[in-house]
Design a protein around this motif. Structure first.
Motif, PDB file in Angstrom:
ATOM      1  N   THR A   1     -35.255  43.696   2.769  1.00 10.44           N
ATOM      2  CA  THR A   1     -34.700  43.571   4.435  1.00 10.44           C
ATOM      3  C   THR A   1     -35.558  43.660   5.276  1.00 10.44           C
ATOM      4  OG1 THR A   1     -33.469  45.740   4.200  1.00 10.44           O
ATOM      5  CG2 THR A   1     -32.298  43.784   3.659  1.00 10.44           C
ATOM      6  N   TYR A   2     -37.022  44.244   4.935  1.00  8.91           N
ATOM      7  CA  TYR A   2     -37.960  44.401   5.916  1.00  8.91           C
ATOM      8  C   TYR A   2     -38.501  43.081   6.209  1.00  8.91           C
ATOM      9  CZ  TYR A   2     -37.353  49.342   6.222  1.00  8.91           C
ATOM     10  OH  TYR A   2     -36.986  50.696   6.236  1.00  8.91           O
ATOM     11  N   VAL A   3     -38.449  42.292   5.217  1.00 12.78           N
ATOM     12  CA  VAL A   3     -39.171  40.922   5.196  1.00 12.78           C
ATOM     13  C   VAL A   3     -38.129  39.841   5.368  1.00 12.78           C
ATOM     14  CG1 VAL A   3     -40.425  39.127   3.799  1.00 12.78           C
ATOM     15  CG2 VAL A   3     -40.921  41.745   3.462  1.00 12.78           C
ATOM     16  N   ILE A   4     -36.913  39.649   4.526  1.00 11.12           N
ATOM     17  CA  ILE A   4     -35.970  38.386   4.593  1.00 11.12           C
ATOM     18  C   ILE A   4     -35.178  38.918   6.045  1.00 11.12           C
ATOM     19  CG2 ILE A   4     -35.770  38.178   2.303  1.00 11.12           C
ATOM     20  CD1 ILE A   4     -33.114  39.831   2.261  1.00 11.12           C
ATOM     21  N   PRO A   5     -34.910  37.916   6.647  1.00 17.30           N
ATOM     22  CA  PRO A   5     -34.111  37.927   8.158  1.00 17.30           C
ATOM     23  C   PRO A   5     -32.588  37.767   7.833  1.00 17.30           C
ATOM     24  CG  PRO A   5     -34.936  35.830   7.854  1.00 17.30           C
ATOM     25  CD  PRO A   5     -35.449  36.430   6.610  1.00 17.30           C
ATOM     26  N   ALA A   6     -32.164  38.189   6.789  1.00 17.11           N
ATOM     27  CA  ALA A   6     -30.644  38.051   6.435  1.00 17.11           C
ATOM     28  C   ALA A   6     -30.347  39.173   5.523  1.00 17.11           C
ATOM     29  CB  ALA A   6     -30.715  36.762   5.912  1.00 17.11           C
ATOM     30  N   LEU A   7     -29.008  38.947   5.107  1.00 17.35           N
ATOM     31  CA  LEU A   7     -28.356  39.876   4.173  1.00 17.35           C
ATOM     32  C   LEU A   7     -28.993  39.535   2.774  1.00 17.35           C
ATOM     33  CD1 LEU A   7     -24.559  39.561   4.950  1.00 17.35           C
ATOM     34  CD2 LEU A   7     -25.956  41.612   5.047  1.00 17.35           C
ATOM     35  N   PRO A   8     -28.813  40.463   1.888  1.00 18.26           N
ATOM     36  CA  PRO A   8     -29.344  40.439   0.487  1.00 18.26           C
ATOM     37  C   PRO A   8     -28.612  39.526  -0.298  1.00 18.26           C
ATOM     38  CG  PRO A   8     -29.468  42.713   1.012  1.00 18.26           C
ATOM     39  CD  PRO A   8     -28.593  42.025   2.114  1.00 18.26           C
ATOM     40  N   PRO A   9     -28.878  38.873  -1.437  1.00 23.32           N
ATOM     41  CA  PRO A   9     -28.019  37.947  -2.102  1.00 23.32           C
ATOM     42  C   PRO A   9     -26.655  38.495  -2.629  1.00 23.32           C
ATOM     43  CG  PRO A   9     -29.906  38.280  -3.289  1.00 23.32           C
ATOM     44  CD  PRO A   9     -30.229  39.093  -1.907  1.00 23.32           C
ATOM     45  N   THR A  10     -26.633  39.565  -3.055  1.00 20.06           N
ATOM     46  CA  THR A  10     -25.554  40.291  -3.545  1.00 20.06           C
ATOM     47  C   THR A  10     -25.284  41.634  -3.089  1.00 20.06           C
ATOM     48  OG1 THR A  10     -26.690  41.538  -5.273  1.00 20.06           O
ATOM     49  CG2 THR A  10     -26.311  39.253  -5.961  1.00 20.06           C
ATOM     50  N   PRO A  11     -24.329  42.550  -3.442  1.00 18.26           N
ATOM     51  CA  PRO A  11     -24.172  43.839  -2.850  1.00 18.26           C
ATOM     52  C   PRO A  11     -24.952  44.662  -3.774  1.00 18.26           C
ATOM     53  CG  PRO A  11     -21.974  42.984  -3.349  1.00 18.26           C
ATOM     54  CD  PRO A  11     -23.105  41.823  -3.783  1.00 18.26           C
ATOM     55  N   ILE A  12     -25.331  45.875  -2.866  1.00 20.64           N
ATOM     56  CA  ILE A  12     -26.386  46.756  -3.747  1.00 20.64           C
ATOM     57  C   ILE A  12     -25.800  47.934  -4.495  1.00 20.64           C
ATOM     58  CG2 ILE A  12     -28.191  46.075  -2.137  1.00 20.64           C
ATOM     59  CD1 ILE A  12     -27.696  48.664  -0.601  1.00 20.64           C
ATOM     60  N   ALA A  13     -24.358  47.902  -4.271  1.00 22.09           N
ATOM     61  CA  ALA A  13     -23.507  49.230  -4.983  1.00 22.09           C
ATOM     62  C   ALA A  13     -22.136  48.608  -4.927  1.00 22.09           C
ATOM     63  CB  ALA A  13     -23.847  50.345  -4.353  1.00 22.09           C
ATOM     64  N   ASN A  14     -21.207  49.638  -5.346  1.00 20.28           N
ATOM     65  CA  ASN A  14     -19.628  49.114  -5.247  1.00 20.28           C
ATOM     66  C   ASN A  14     -19.323  50.174  -3.926  1.00 20.28           C
ATOM     67  OD1 ASN A  14     -18.972  47.644  -7.866  1.00 20.28           O
ATOM     68  ND2 ASN A  14     -20.281  49.146  -8.452  1.00 20.28           N
ATOM     69  N   PRO A  15     -18.946  49.371  -2.736  1.00 22.79           N
ATOM     70  CA  PRO A  15     -18.446  50.131  -1.756  1.00 22.79           C
ATOM     71  C   PRO A  15     -16.846  50.493  -1.786  1.00 22.79           C
ATOM     72  CG  PRO A  15     -18.588  47.742  -1.440  1.00 22.79           C
ATOM     73  CD  PRO A  15     -18.892  47.877  -2.507  1.00 22.79           C
ATOM     74  N   GLY A  16     -16.622  51.442  -1.229  1.00 26.68           N
ATOM     75  CA  GLY A  16     -15.231  51.967  -1.121  1.00 26.68           C
ATOM     76  C   GLY A  16     -14.575  51.246  -0.006  1.00 26.68           C
ATOM     77  N   ARG A  17     -13.214  51.556   0.235  1.00 24.22           N
ATOM     78  CA  ARG A  17     -12.441  50.963   1.291  1.00 24.22           C
ATOM     79  C   ARG A  17     -12.794  51.070   2.723  1.00 24.22           C
ATOM     80  NH1 ARG A  17      -7.121  49.154   1.557  1.00 24.22           N
ATOM     81  NH2 ARG A  17      -6.545  50.026  -0.595  1.00 24.22           N
ATOM     82  N   LEU A  18     -13.276  52.128   2.982  1.00 26.28           N
ATOM     83  CA  LEU A  18     -13.658  52.530   4.289  1.00 26.28           C
ATOM     84  C   LEU A  18     -14.704  51.779   4.737  1.00 26.28           C
ATOM     85  CD1 LEU A  18     -13.058  56.450   4.527  1.00 26.28           C
ATOM     86  CD2 LEU A  18     -11.661  54.537   5.386  1.00 26.28           C
TER      87      LEU A  18
END
Length: 385
Positions: free
Chosen positions: A317-334
């Motif tokens: 994300t220091y190079v691409i001007p957008a979100l990564p293509p997939t999540p990078i972990a399993n986020p919680g509800r909050l």
């Protein structure tokens, strides 16, 4: 004469009725009044146990004043045949009526031994713990790393006890690979996991399991839970967030999850990334770059190199001007809710502040000052180690 006998008999009958009514009333008051327990206790109901057996244990432990009244009350409430096997917490002062409800209600055990398998972001542990009824707090008796450490005797003893409860607890920010790898090491579960689930698709939470449960079934429960959480959050999202789909929300939520473990900060961190997306500024988040290197399989264990920060990859994300293509972990509800309902702030930058939280800034000058403070704190810590 017969009239006198009949009169006396009627009087006696009335007195007996009054006495019986008084006895019933007394029994009812004994059944429902505050019990004699000064401190909470654990009561174990064995499989196939009876209310008579339970009443004797309760009398021996001083939880009920009269076992016969306890049994009669259970019969009268039509609960004698509804006894549930397990270990149950009986609080101080519990009435006989309340205790009958506790041991017949069903659901998970509330007392005794529990084995918790904790799947964290950097490690996994199996913990054997016992509830101390006097404090209503668990006391740890053993812990080890499944698949690595020698299995302690306390765990083997727990495995032989049919009343022991088992729970799998997944921390926010754990990757799908970490979760699957940990579940494969748990000997209480059975069956294979055919493939690692999509990143971000598993809900971090605490899941009760039983010996012999299928690993794939637990994965399915985690997946269904995450789908419900995401659907609900998407339905209640701020309509102005610059996210086009629930999938994008999950990606951003995973970044928020990896950037802060402080619940109060999540919406502020979300606001920084939201502001960057709106203004077309690169997200510049290290956890995404790290995921591009490890693919979520373990911990990097070192700092990022300059060459890695410059290399163009889908997760840099220091190079691409957008979100990564997939999540990078399993986020919680909050974190999911924060991604879809961020705070309204002008912040564009944040950096660690040395307390576990972050310092936020609007301008690059403010940010550089915060970075300088953080580097000073880092240097002092390194010098003291």
């Amino acid at each position: 004469m017969w009239k006198s006998i009949a009169s006396n008999f009627l009087t006696l009958f009335i007195l007996l009725l009054i006495a019986a009514g008084a006895l019933v009333g007394w029994g009812q008051s004994q059944y429902s009044k505050t019990g004699p327990l000064d401190d909470a206790i654990c009561v174990r109901v064995p499989l196939g146990g009876s209310m008579a057996l339970v009443s004797r244990e309760l009398e021996a432990k001083g939880a009920v004043s009269n076992g016969r009244i306890f049994r009669i009350g259970a019969d009268y409430a039509d609960k004698s045949q509804k006894l549930k096997a397990g270990s149950f917490l009986v609080p101080a002062g519990a009435s006989m009526e309340e205790i009958v409800d506790i041991v017949t209600r069903g659901g998970q055990n509330t007392c005794g031994t529990e084995v918790v398998y904790r799947i964290g972001v950097t490690s996994r542990r199996a913990v054997v713990r016992e509830l101390d009824p006097s404090t209503n707090a668990y006391v740890e008796t053993a812990n080890y790393t499944p698949g690595v450490d020698e299995v302690p005797a306390e765990y083997l003893e727990a495995r032989d006890d049919r009343d022991v409860r088992y729970r799998v607890t997944v921390a926010e920010g754990a990757t799908s690979w970490q979760i699957v790898d940990s579940l494969r090491a748990l000997d209480v579960l059975e069956g294979e996991i055919d493939a690692t689930p999509a990143e971000g698709s598993l809900a971090p939470d605490s899941y009760e399991v039983v010996p012999g449960a299928q690993r794939e079934e637990l994965i399915a429960r985690m997946t269904a839970a995450q789908e419900r959480i995401l659907a609900e959050a998407w339905e209640n999202r701020d309509p102005d967030v610059p996210l086009k789909s629930p999938e994008e929300a999950l990606v951003l939520a995973s970044i928020i999850e990896k950037e802060t473990g402080i619940a109060e900060e999540r919406r502020q961190v979300a606001s920084v990334f939201t502001n960057r997306l709106r203004q077309g500024i690169k997200l510049q988040t290290d956890p995404a770059v790290i995921y591009g290197i490890t693919r979520g399989e373990g911990v990097l264990g070192r700092g990022l190199r300059q060459s890695e920060l410059r290399r163009e990859t889908p997760f840099n994300t220091y190079v691409i001007p957008a979100l990564p293509p997939t999540p990078i972990a399993n986020p919680g509800r909050l974190s999911i809710e924060a991604a879809l309902n961020p705070d309204e702030t002008p912040f564009i930058f944040f950096v660690a502040d040395g307390t576990g939280g972050h310092a936020f800034a609007v301008t690059i000058q403010e940010h550089n000052e915060n970075v300088a403070k953080w580097r000073k704190i880092e240097a002092e810590r390194n010098a003291n180690n």
